[in-house]
Scaffold this motif. Structure first.
Motif, PDB file in Angstrom:
ATOM      1  N   GLY A  32      35.247  32.901  36.903  1.00 26.43           N
ATOM      2  CA  GLY A  32      35.666  34.346  36.763  1.00 26.43           C
ATOM      3  C   GLY A  32      35.715  35.150  38.166  1.00 26.43           C
ATOM      4  N   SER A  33      34.611  34.810  38.857  1.00 20.36           N
ATOM      5  CA  SER A  33      34.438  35.663  40.212  1.00 20.36           C
ATOM      6  C   SER A  33      35.562  35.507  41.190  1.00 20.36           C
ATOM      7  CB  SER A  33      32.937  34.911  40.850  1.00 20.36           C
ATOM      8  OG  SER A  33      33.374  33.898  41.432  1.00 20.36           O
ATOM      9  N   MET A  34      36.358  34.236  41.082  1.00 20.27           N
ATOM     10  CA  MET A  34      37.255  34.038  41.928  1.00 20.27           C
ATOM     11  C   MET A  34      38.616  34.905  41.478  1.00 20.27           C
ATOM     12  SD  MET A  34      37.132  29.832  41.461  1.00 20.27           S
ATOM     13  CE  MET A  34      38.037  29.172  42.685  1.00 20.27           C
ATOM     14  N   TYR A  35      38.737  35.210  40.495  1.00 15.77           N
ATOM     15  CA  TYR A  35      39.911  36.213  39.817  1.00 15.77           C
ATOM     16  C   TYR A  35      39.416  37.623  40.145  1.00 15.77           C
ATOM     17  CZ  TYR A  35      41.701  32.249  37.550  1.00 15.77           C
ATOM     18  OH  TYR A  35      42.544  30.826  37.149  1.00 15.77           O
ATOM     19  N   ARG A  36      37.981  37.812  40.276  1.00 22.23           N
ATOM     20  CA  ARG A  36      37.802  39.255  40.801  1.00 22.23           C
ATOM     21  C   ARG A  36      37.883  39.363  42.131  1.00 22.23           C
ATOM     22  NH1 ARG A  36      34.019  42.069  37.475  1.00 22.23           N
ATOM     23  NH2 ARG A  36      33.809  40.991  35.380  1.00 22.23           N
ATOM     24  N   ALA A  37      37.686  38.151  42.889  1.00 21.41           N
ATOM     25  CA  ALA A  37      37.738  38.444  44.289  1.00 21.41           C
ATOM     26  C   ALA A  37      39.441  38.660  44.691  1.00 21.41           C
ATOM     27  CB  ALA A  37      37.239  37.220  45.080  1.00 21.41           C
ATOM     28  N   LEU A  38      40.142  37.893  44.064  1.00 23.05           N
ATOM     29  CA  LEU A  38      41.393  38.275  44.354  1.00 23.05           C
ATOM     30  C   LEU A  38      42.162  39.619  43.806  1.00 23.05           C
ATOM     31  CD1 LEU A  38      43.390  34.964  43.177  1.00 23.05           C
ATOM     32  CD2 LEU A  38      42.590  35.692  45.641  1.00 23.05           C
ATOM     33  N   THR A  39      41.581  40.250  42.955  1.00 23.03           N
ATOM     34  CA  THR A  39      41.755  41.655  42.540  1.00 23.03           C
ATOM     35  C   THR A  39      41.326  42.491  43.458  1.00 23.03           C
ATOM     36  OG1 THR A  39      41.316  40.908  40.121  1.00 23.03           O
ATOM     37  CG2 THR A  39      41.534  43.011  40.541  1.00 23.03           C
ATOM     38  N   LYS A  41      40.727  42.160  46.523  1.00 17.77           N
ATOM     39  CA  LYS A  41      41.856  42.113  47.770  1.00 17.77           C
ATOM     40  C   LYS A  41      43.033  42.639  47.403  1.00 17.77           C
ATOM     41  CE  LYS A  41      43.971  38.831  51.062  1.00 17.77           C
ATOM     42  NZ  LYS A  41      43.696  37.489  51.864  1.00 17.77           N
ATOM     43  N   ALA A  42      43.512  42.697  46.254  1.00 19.71           N
ATOM     44  CA  ALA A  42      44.965  43.302  45.791  1.00 19.71           C
ATOM     45  C   ALA A  42      44.623  44.685  45.978  1.00 19.71           C
ATOM     46  CB  ALA A  42      45.233  42.971  44.433  1.00 19.71           C
ATOM     47  N   ILE A  43      43.521  45.371  45.778  1.00 22.42           N
ATOM     48  CA  ILE A  43      43.248  46.718  45.722  1.00 22.42           C
ATOM     49  C   ILE A  43      43.030  47.060  47.156  1.00 22.42           C
ATOM     50  CG2 ILE A  43      41.427  48.524  45.134  1.00 22.42           C
ATOM     51  CD1 ILE A  43      40.785  46.966  42.647  1.00 22.42           C
ATOM     52  N   VAL A  83      31.839  38.817  49.225  1.00 17.86           N
ATOM     53  CA  VAL A  83      32.221  39.860  48.190  1.00 17.86           C
ATOM     54  C   VAL A  83      31.582  39.928  46.984  1.00 17.86           C
ATOM     55  CG1 VAL A  83      34.627  40.343  49.385  1.00 17.86           C
ATOM     56  CG2 VAL A  83      34.204  38.623  47.637  1.00 17.86           C
ATOM     57  N   SER A  84      30.389  39.280  47.019  1.00 18.75           N
ATOM     58  CA  SER A  84      29.701  38.920  45.933  1.00 18.75           C
ATOM     59  C   SER A  84      29.231  40.164  44.889  1.00 18.75           C
ATOM     60  CB  SER A  84      28.296  37.841  46.100  1.00 18.75           C
ATOM     61  OG  SER A  84      28.548  37.052  46.938  1.00 18.75           O
ATOM     62  N   LEU A  85      28.844  41.168  45.547  1.00 18.15           N
ATOM     63  CA  LEU A  85      28.599  42.408  44.669  1.00 18.15           C
ATOM     64  C   LEU A  85      29.555  43.196  44.370  1.00 18.15           C
ATOM     65  CD1 LEU A  85      25.113  43.933  46.151  1.00 18.15           C
ATOM     66  CD2 LEU A  85      25.725  43.110  43.724  1.00 18.15           C
ATOM     67  N   CYS A  86      30.396  43.418  45.240  1.00 22.40           N
ATOM     68  CA  CYS A  86      31.533  44.794  44.974  1.00 22.40           C
ATOM     69  C   CYS A  86      32.738  44.000  43.943  1.00 22.40           C
ATOM     70  CB  CYS A  86      32.333  45.025  46.089  1.00 22.40           C
ATOM     71  SG  CYS A  86      32.637  43.750  47.190  1.00 22.40           S
ATOM     72  N   ILE A  87      32.806  42.755  43.938  1.00 20.51           N
ATOM     73  CA  ILE A  87      33.534  42.237  42.601  1.00 20.51           C
ATOM     74  C   ILE A  87      33.043  42.371  41.104  1.00 20.51           C
ATOM     75  CG2 ILE A  87      34.602  40.416  44.087  1.00 20.51           C
ATOM     76  CD1 ILE A  87      32.682  38.306  42.433  1.00 20.51           C
ATOM     77  N   ARG A  91      36.000  49.231  39.114  1.00 20.71           N
ATOM     78  CA  ARG A  91      37.596  49.411  39.397  1.00 20.71           C
ATOM     79  C   ARG A  91      38.153  47.727  39.532  1.00 20.71           C
ATOM     80  NH1 ARG A  91      37.772  49.105  45.827  1.00 20.71           N
ATOM     81  NH2 ARG A  91      35.909  47.763  46.186  1.00 20.71           N
ATOM     82  N   ILE A  92      37.095  46.926  39.583  1.00 16.02           N
ATOM     83  CA  ILE A  92      37.684  45.360  39.451  1.00 16.02           C
ATOM     84  C   ILE A  92      38.227  44.994  38.142  1.00 16.02           C
ATOM     85  CG2 ILE A  92      37.472  43.077  40.361  1.00 16.02           C
ATOM     86  CD1 ILE A  92      37.388  45.112  42.606  1.00 16.02           C
ATOM     87  N   THR A  93      36.821  45.084  37.388  1.00 14.07           N
ATOM     88  CA  THR A  93      36.967  44.549  36.320  1.00 14.07           C
ATOM     89  C   THR A  93      38.153  45.219  35.105  1.00 14.07           C
ATOM     90  OG1 THR A  93      34.667  44.761  36.187  1.00 14.07           O
ATOM     91  CG2 THR A  93      35.398  44.556  34.040  1.00 14.07           C
ATOM     92  N   ARG A  94      38.583  46.448  35.582  1.00 13.98           N
ATOM     93  CA  ARG A  94      39.601  47.157  34.913  1.00 13.98           C
ATOM     94  C   ARG A  94      41.072  46.387  35.074  1.00 13.98           C
ATOM     95  NH1 ARG A  94      40.035  51.781  37.846  1.00 13.98           N
ATOM     96  NH2 ARG A  94      37.836  52.252  37.451  1.00 13.98           N
ATOM     97  N   LEU A  95      41.117  45.834  36.095  1.00 12.34           N
ATOM     98  CA  LEU A  95      42.487  45.193  36.464  1.00 12.34           C
ATOM     99  C   LEU A  95      42.564  43.459  36.587  1.00 12.34           C
ATOM    100  CD1 LEU A  95      43.615  47.435  39.719  1.00 12.34           C
ATOM    101  CD2 LEU A  95      44.279  47.508  37.241  1.00 12.34           C
ATOM    102  N   VAL A  96      41.327  43.024  36.427  1.00 17.45           N
ATOM    103  CA  VAL A  96      41.183  41.606  36.872  1.00 17.45           C
ATOM    104  C   VAL A  96      42.087  40.644  35.646  1.00 17.45           C
ATOM    105  CG1 VAL A  96      38.934  41.252  35.670  1.00 17.45           C
ATOM    106  CG2 VAL A  96      39.620  39.599  37.109  1.00 17.45           C
ATOM    107  N   SER A  97      42.025  41.159  34.506  1.00 16.38           N
ATOM    108  CA  SER A  97      42.826  40.253  33.449  1.00 16.38           C
ATOM    109  C   SER A  97      44.294  40.507  33.577  1.00 16.38           C
ATOM    110  CB  SER A  97      42.604  40.858  32.124  1.00 16.38           C
ATOM    111  OG  SER A  97      41.209  40.722  31.706  1.00 16.38           O
ATOM    112  N   ASP A  98      44.756  41.514  34.269  1.00 15.86           N
ATOM    113  CA  ASP A  98      46.222  41.560  34.717  1.00 15.86           C
ATOM    114  C   ASP A  98      46.584  40.492  35.765  1.00 15.86           C
ATOM    115  OD1 ASP A  98      47.005  43.754  32.928  1.00 15.86           O
ATOM    116  OD2 ASP A  98      45.849  45.046  34.071  1.00 15.86           O
ATOM    117  N   LEU A  99      45.700  40.478  36.476  1.00 15.12           N
ATOM    118  CA  LEU A  99      46.011  39.214  37.785  1.00 15.12           C
ATOM    119  C   LEU A  99      45.840  38.102  37.244  1.00 15.12           C
ATOM    120  CD1 LEU A  99      45.009  39.713  41.418  1.00 15.12           C
ATOM    121  CD2 LEU A  99      44.031  37.603  40.018  1.00 15.12           C
TER     122      LEU A  99
END
Ligand code: CDP
Length: 220
Positions: A32-39, A41-43, A83-87, A91-99
């Protein structure tokens, strides 16, 4: 050896996976941290979460690496930045499932997850590990808990991280992600037919870890 642990948010799978990996001296991979990290970066690059073309391009050109800290926790490095902490931020959790529902992005992650998992004996946690990423995993578990209990656990976890959250916001987030993750077209959240189902609603983390361990016969 590959141990796959899937399940919805807040069921305790990451905590169990991390402790288990430490006990067995396996690599722990929190997918899950991988999808979070990409989210994240998108932001940061101001890419609209609906702009699938740019998101795919971004995923294909990102450098993502996962490592284990000495205490067993995950270190997530994106383009050489920790990016371990900020993911974990809302603001990340809200969008991660869309990515995470985008097929081409999942394909990039799949390649990386398989590559990382094959380096060493590994415990991977996520949504599609036992069904798609490692369908031939040596052991598969599906870790679940009642919705209310998952909300309580996630609330406590984020409070402990110092986040300013409310139980109502957590409830809305879990509902939203449960629905999106389990109804998406590609690699939805689903128990693999051959996974052991564990309901952790009334169990402590230690009890769940012991239960999972009891299914793993390291000699056979
Ligand atoms: O820690 P939490 O349970 O909140 O979620 P996570 O494991 O960090 O995963 C964040 C999101 O990434 C999930 O809600 C899914 O949308 C996505 N994900 C996925 O699609 N496939 C995985 N193998 C892992 C996560």
């Amino acid at each position: 050896m590959i141990i796959a642990i899937d399940g919805p948010a807040g069921a305790g799978k990451s905590t169990v996976a991390k402790i288990l990996a430490q006990k067995l001296n396996f690599l722990y991979l929190d997918t899950g941290s991988m999808y979070r990290a990409l989210t994240l970066k998108a932001i940061e690059e101001a890419i609209d979460i609906k702009d699938t073309t740019r998101l795919i391009q971004m995923a294909r050109t990102s450098r993502l690496d996962l490592m284990n800290n000495p205490d067993g926790s995950m270190k997530v490095v994106l383009d050489d930045k920790d990016v371990s902490l900020c993911i974990r931020e809302p603001r990340i959790t809200r969008l991660v499932s869309d990515l995470a529902k985008i097929k081409e992005i999942r394909e990039v992650m799949l390649g990386l997850q398989r590559k990382l998992g094959r380096q060493r004996d590994s415990v991977l946690d996520g949504r599609d590990i036992g069904t798609v990423v490692f369908p031939d995993a040596d052991k598969k578990f599906y870790i679940d808990a009642d919705f209310k209990e998952r909300v309580t656990r996630r609330y406590k976890e984020l409070k402990d991280l110092g986040q300013d959250v409310t139980p109502e916001a957590i409830e809305a987030d879990l509902k939203n992600r449960d629905t999106k993750d389990s109804t998406r077209e590609f690699a939805p959240l689903k128990k693999a037919d051959d996974a052991v189902y564990i309901d952790t609603t009334d169990s402590t983390i230690e009890e769940v870890v012991e239960k999972v361990k009891s299914y793993i016969n390291l000699n056979g």
